[in-house]
Design an enzyme around this catalytic site. Structure first.
Site, PDB file in Angstrom:
ATOM      1  N   ASN A   1     -23.110 -38.622  21.840  1.00  0.00           N
ATOM      2  CA  ASN A   1     -22.123 -39.481  21.177  1.00  0.00           C
ATOM      3  C   ASN A   1     -20.714 -38.909  21.183  1.00  0.00           C
ATOM      4  O   ASN A   1     -19.742 -39.667  21.277  1.00  0.00           O
ATOM      5  CB  ASN A   1     -22.535 -39.726  19.729  1.00  0.00           C
ATOM      6  CG  ASN A   1     -23.287 -41.026  19.505  1.00  0.00           C
ATOM      7  OD1 ASN A   1     -23.323 -41.542  18.399  1.00  0.00           O
ATOM      8  ND2 ASN A   1     -23.880 -41.568  20.555  1.00  0.00           N
TER       9      ASN A   1
ATOM     10  N   HIS B   1     -19.079 -50.935  19.869  1.00  0.00           N
ATOM     11  CA  HIS B   1     -19.645 -50.061  18.836  1.00  0.00           C
ATOM     12  C   HIS B   1     -19.289 -48.586  19.028  1.00  0.00           C
ATOM     13  O   HIS B   1     -19.508 -47.795  18.123  1.00  0.00           O
ATOM     14  CB  HIS B   1     -21.167 -50.242  18.833  1.00  0.00           C
ATOM     15  CG  HIS B   1     -21.846 -49.831  17.563  1.00  0.00           C
ATOM     16  ND1 HIS B   1     -21.455 -50.262  16.313  1.00  0.00           N
ATOM     17  CD2 HIS B   1     -22.915 -49.011  17.342  1.00  0.00           C
ATOM     18  CE1 HIS B   1     -22.240 -49.740  15.394  1.00  0.00           C
ATOM     19  NE2 HIS B   1     -23.138 -48.974  15.987  1.00  0.00           N
ATOM     20  N   TRP B   2     -18.770 -48.224  20.185  1.00  0.00           N
ATOM     21  CA  TRP B   2     -18.471 -46.823  20.484  1.00  0.00           C
ATOM     22  C   TRP B   2     -16.970 -46.601  20.631  1.00  0.00           C
ATOM     23  O   TRP B   2     -16.466 -46.303  21.701  1.00  0.00           O
ATOM     24  CB  TRP B   2     -19.189 -46.399  21.768  1.00  0.00           C
ATOM     25  CG  TRP B   2     -20.661 -46.159  21.602  1.00  0.00           C
ATOM     26  CD1 TRP B   2     -21.366 -46.073  20.446  1.00  0.00           C
ATOM     27  CD2 TRP B   2     -21.613 -45.955  22.660  1.00  0.00           C
ATOM     28  NE1 TRP B   2     -22.693 -45.833  20.702  1.00  0.00           N
ATOM     29  CE2 TRP B   2     -22.871 -45.754  22.053  1.00  0.00           C
ATOM     30  CE3 TRP B   2     -21.514 -45.924  24.048  1.00  0.00           C
ATOM     31  CZ2 TRP B   2     -24.033 -45.528  22.794  1.00  0.00           C
ATOM     32  CZ3 TRP B   2     -22.667 -45.707  24.782  1.00  0.00           C
ATOM     33  CH2 TRP B   2     -23.908 -45.501  24.165  1.00  0.00           C
TER      34      TRP B   2
ATOM     35  N   ASN C   1     -21.252 -42.111  13.208  1.00  0.00           N
ATOM     36  CA  ASN C   1     -21.293 -43.325  14.011  1.00  0.00           C
ATOM     37  C   ASN C   1     -22.589 -44.077  13.723  1.00  0.00           C
ATOM     38  O   ASN C   1     -23.674 -43.519  13.901  1.00  0.00           O
ATOM     39  CB  ASN C   1     -21.192 -42.946  15.491  1.00  0.00           C
ATOM     40  CG  ASN C   1     -21.246 -44.135  16.434  1.00  0.00           C
ATOM     41  OD1 ASN C   1     -21.688 -44.029  17.563  1.00  0.00           O
ATOM     42  ND2 ASN C   1     -20.786 -45.285  15.984  1.00  0.00           N
TER      43      ASN C   1
ATOM     44  N   ARG D   1     -29.449 -40.964  29.173  1.00  0.00           N
ATOM     45  CA  ARG D   1     -30.066 -41.546  27.987  1.00  0.00           C
ATOM     46  C   ARG D   1     -31.501 -41.988  28.249  1.00  0.00           C
ATOM     47  O   ARG D   1     -32.368 -41.894  27.368  1.00  0.00           O
ATOM     48  CB  ARG D   1     -29.218 -42.722  27.492  1.00  0.00           C
ATOM     49  CG  ARG D   1     -27.867 -42.324  26.915  1.00  0.00           C
ATOM     50  CD  ARG D   1     -27.990 -41.527  25.630  1.00  0.00           C
ATOM     51  NE  ARG D   1     -28.513 -42.320  24.549  1.00  0.00           N
ATOM     52  CZ  ARG D   1     -27.755 -42.894  23.600  1.00  0.00           C
ATOM     53  NH1 ARG D   1     -26.449 -42.746  23.624  1.00  0.00           N
ATOM     54  NH2 ARG D   1     -28.303 -43.580  22.632  1.00  0.00           N
TER      55      ARG D   1
ATOM     56  N   GLY E   1     -28.195 -44.299  16.285  1.00  0.00           N
ATOM     57  CA  GLY E   1     -29.656 -44.262  16.328  1.00  0.00           C
ATOM     58  C   GLY E   1     -30.298 -44.912  17.529  1.00  0.00           C
ATOM     59  O   GLY E   1     -31.438 -45.344  17.443  1.00  0.00           O
ATOM     60  N   GLY E   2     -29.607 -45.012  18.642  1.00  0.00           N
ATOM     61  CA  GLY E   2     -30.180 -45.657  19.804  1.00  0.00           C
ATOM     62  C   GLY E   2     -31.158 -44.780  20.563  1.00  0.00           C
ATOM     63  O   GLY E   2     -31.357 -43.604  20.230  1.00  0.00           O
TER      64      GLY E   2
END
Length: 284
Positions: A48, A263-264, A107, A188, A39-40
């Site tokens: 993603n 986180h990825w 994710n 992004r 959700g960034g």
């Protein structure tokens, strides 16, 4: 490995009342795998998971879905908590495509939406693969909110995103900073600066305000699906200790922890992640 472009795989379908965008690849007769993004700022499932798509599309029918409010999907006002709204929308997408059941790879925010789908529509879900899933996180040792969540709050807060905020958020997503290239930052940032995307992110995040909003950890014992949780040892957004409660509560869960990973995991340990998840999906 096959090259799959965004343009060649891009699709838009009316799912219930919403227009949802997704990228589709792989054999139509293969088992369907739905990928749901985090959700960034500027998030989408292509952003993603594009690096993972060739490996999965070799044998699975893959749908990289932009959840409502993100990517090229419609950005409606939400009349439910985001996880519930997204779960309903994804099931309506499966209905529109004539797909009875799918595996889910989620994710962060997409992990929470995957869990909500399993709770609300259990017969539509095969196996679950969750990478630092939102809503399932119940920290045992670390204080809340974690660094990544604070940075997301900074992005959403007025006057909204800028390059400094977006780059700071991206950098906390990885352990190895070489993954945060100028190309990724620009990609992004451009998506994050779009007014509609900003509105979609704010609408999604606003549904997490209030007591118990999105707290899926309270219901994990009701999810019987075979589940693989993937976590980065160095995750500063949903730290590893948050996995322990979920591991205990989910009836059929296993946990894989990647070292030197934040986180990825699907990006930082792409090849190993692909092998791990594909093996999990292949075997009963």
């Amino acid at each position: 490995m096959t090259t799959l472009s965004f343009e060649d795989t891009s699709r838009t379908v009316k799912a219930g009342a919403l227009l949802l965008h997704f990228n589709e690849a792989g054999p139509s007769n293969g088992e369907t795998v739905v990928f749901l993004h985090g959700g960034g700022p500027g998030a989408s499932s292509w952003s993603n998971f594009k690096q993972n798509l060739p490996a999965f599309a070799a044998e699975h029918h893959c749908l990289l879905v932009d959840m409502p409010g993100f990517g090229r999907s419609e950005k409606p006002e939400l009349d439910k908590q985001f996880f519930e709204f997204a779960a309903d929308a994804v099931v309506q997408l499966l209905d529109a495509l004539g797909i009875a059941k799918a595996h889910f790879v989620g994710n962060s925010l997409g992990g929470g939406a995957s869990l909500r789908t399993a709770l609300d529509h259990p017969h539509r879900v095969g196996k679950l693969v969750l990478m630092g899933p939102g809503g399932a996180f119940k920290p045992m040792f670390t204080p809340e909110p974690a660094e990544g969540i604070k940075l997301l709050g900074d992005v959403v807060a007025p006057p909204g995103p800028n390059r400094e905020k977006v780059e700071a958020f991206l950098r906390v997503m990885v352990f190895d900073q070489s993954f945060i290239t100028e190309e990724l930052i620009e990609e992004r940032l451009a998506a994050a600066m779009d007014p509609e995307n900003q509105q979609g992110l704010v609408r999604a995040m606003s549904t997490f305000a209030g007591p118990r909003a999105g707290e899926l950890w309270r219901e994990l014992d009701r999810i019987p699906h075979r589940t693989l949780m993937v976590w980065g040892r160095d995750d500063r957004t949903l730290p590893l200790d948050g996995a322990l409660f979920a591991l205990q509560q989910l009836p059929d869960a296993r946990l894989h922890v990647f070292p030197r990973c934040a986180h990825w995991a699907q990006l930082e340990h792409r090849a190993e992640f692909d092998r791990l998840v594909l093996d999990f999906l292949r075997n009963a």
